[in-house]
Design an enzyme around this catalytic site. Sequence first.
Site, PDB file in Angstrom:
ATOM      1  N   GLU A  31      45.540  41.661  31.905  1.00 12.63           N
ATOM      2  CA  GLU A  31      45.479  40.330  32.534  1.00 12.63           C
ATOM      3  C   GLU A  31      46.782  40.039  33.263  1.00 12.63           C
ATOM      4  OE1 GLU A  31      42.724  38.976  32.750  1.00 12.63           O
ATOM      5  OE2 GLU A  31      41.605  39.267  30.902  1.00 12.63           O
ATOM      6  N   SER A 122      32.347  35.990  35.602  1.00 11.97           N
ATOM      7  CA  SER A 122      32.206  36.166  37.047  1.00 11.97           C
ATOM      8  C   SER A 122      30.777  36.157  37.559  1.00 11.97           C
ATOM      9  CB  SER A 122      32.901  37.453  37.498  1.00 11.97           C
ATOM     10  OG  SER A 122      34.263  37.323  37.267  1.00 11.97           O
ATOM     11  N   GLU A 156      34.484  35.047  48.930  1.00 10.39           N
ATOM     12  CA  GLU A 156      35.240  34.064  48.119  1.00 10.39           C
ATOM     13  C   GLU A 156      36.382  33.469  48.947  1.00 10.39           C
ATOM     14  OE1 GLU A 156      34.797  33.095  44.910  1.00 10.39           O
ATOM     15  OE2 GLU A 156      33.573  34.652  43.977  1.00 10.39           O
ATOM     16  N   ASP A 168      36.663  41.491  40.093  1.00 14.90           N
ATOM     17  CA  ASP A 168      35.339  41.015  39.673  1.00 14.90           C
ATOM     18  C   ASP A 168      34.232  41.696  40.466  1.00 14.90           C
ATOM     19  OD1 ASP A 168      36.851  39.395  38.100  1.00 14.90           O
ATOM     20  OD2 ASP A 168      36.401  37.536  39.161  1.00 14.90           O
TER      21      ASP A 168
END
Length: 382
Positions: A31, A122, A156, A168
Amino acid sequence: MEQKINAKFEALYHTRGSVYASPGRINLIGEHTDYNGGFVFPGAVDKGIIAEIRPNGTDRVRAHALDLDESTEFGLREEDAPKESWARYIFGVCREIIKRGGKIGGFDTVFAGNVPLGAGMSSSAALESTFAFALNDLWKLDIDKFELAKIGQATEHNYCGVMCGIMDQFASVFGKAGSLIRLDCRSMEYKYFPFNPKGYKLVLLDSVVKHELASSAYNKRRESCERVVKAIRKHHAEIEFLRDASMEMLREVKDEVSAEDYMRAEYVIGEVQRVLDVCEALERGDYETVGEKMYETHHGMSKLYEVSCEELDFLNDIARKCGVTGSRVMGGGFGGCTINLVKDERYDNFVKTAFEEYKARFGHEPRLYNVVISDGSRKLHD
């Protein structure tokens, strides 16, 4: 879900179309490494978006979102952007394909999903990937899988106002049952690693909270990382991202950066290495080490990167108390889920304890999602 889609499609359009699916994703570890040039380690899950689609011979798209029971219609030019936020994902995919020279026409579609919203799996990437994959197939455009993922990411950025990374969409398109994917966010090289945890379950516990700090805090942490890289580069000109730096290099600049920036960098450098350690452990089938690294990541995200919250720390503590093999906050932080690797024999007690103690503390139960690592974007049938 598919039968309901078929029935609605027939009722609306009096014909049948081809059926496509794309999954949501989890990220086992890695992360806040993506914008630091490091590695992420996602996998596709057995929850996603299914769409029935048929070219209609016009230049108009007629779309129905089954879960919302909403329909809309739009054209394929830039000025035809629909007002419904869900439809902008489909419109954006169409526009990004057209910008790349893809010749597509109008189509009819009905879609639905079972990716839990707000759980960090997602659903938006699953929606984009479904339509990118389907339009590529229906119009025989011959776009490669990496470009399909980039089409979702650009959707996006350009139509939904979210400046996301590639992970994602990449996981949704490239997912493979029984495998996780290590993606190098700098070179875009990727490698599959076996993930067949026999005797274990992969469980998400959704805290059902989302704290408002997320976007401004995300930007601040990004800036912290960039400041540390700048300091290290004065001594080591070759360092481009924190991914390139060692703990020794970080210690060299301890007096040149703030205590906060130092902590942020310490977490990231550790996390980049943890992804590599987990990959090695999976090749040995060593799930105990995988679990240890997950706990280390949670500690780092909570205490060094400070992107956890009281609810997520509470769920992590319960996991440790119940003997769960591995547990950590999944996603950017400030709410959402913990991802837990749980031995089958500990599963019932863990879930029962988590639900009881979380409700006693916060007044509501968490949500539970069992996930299985599954295949990426695909055509189900004509």
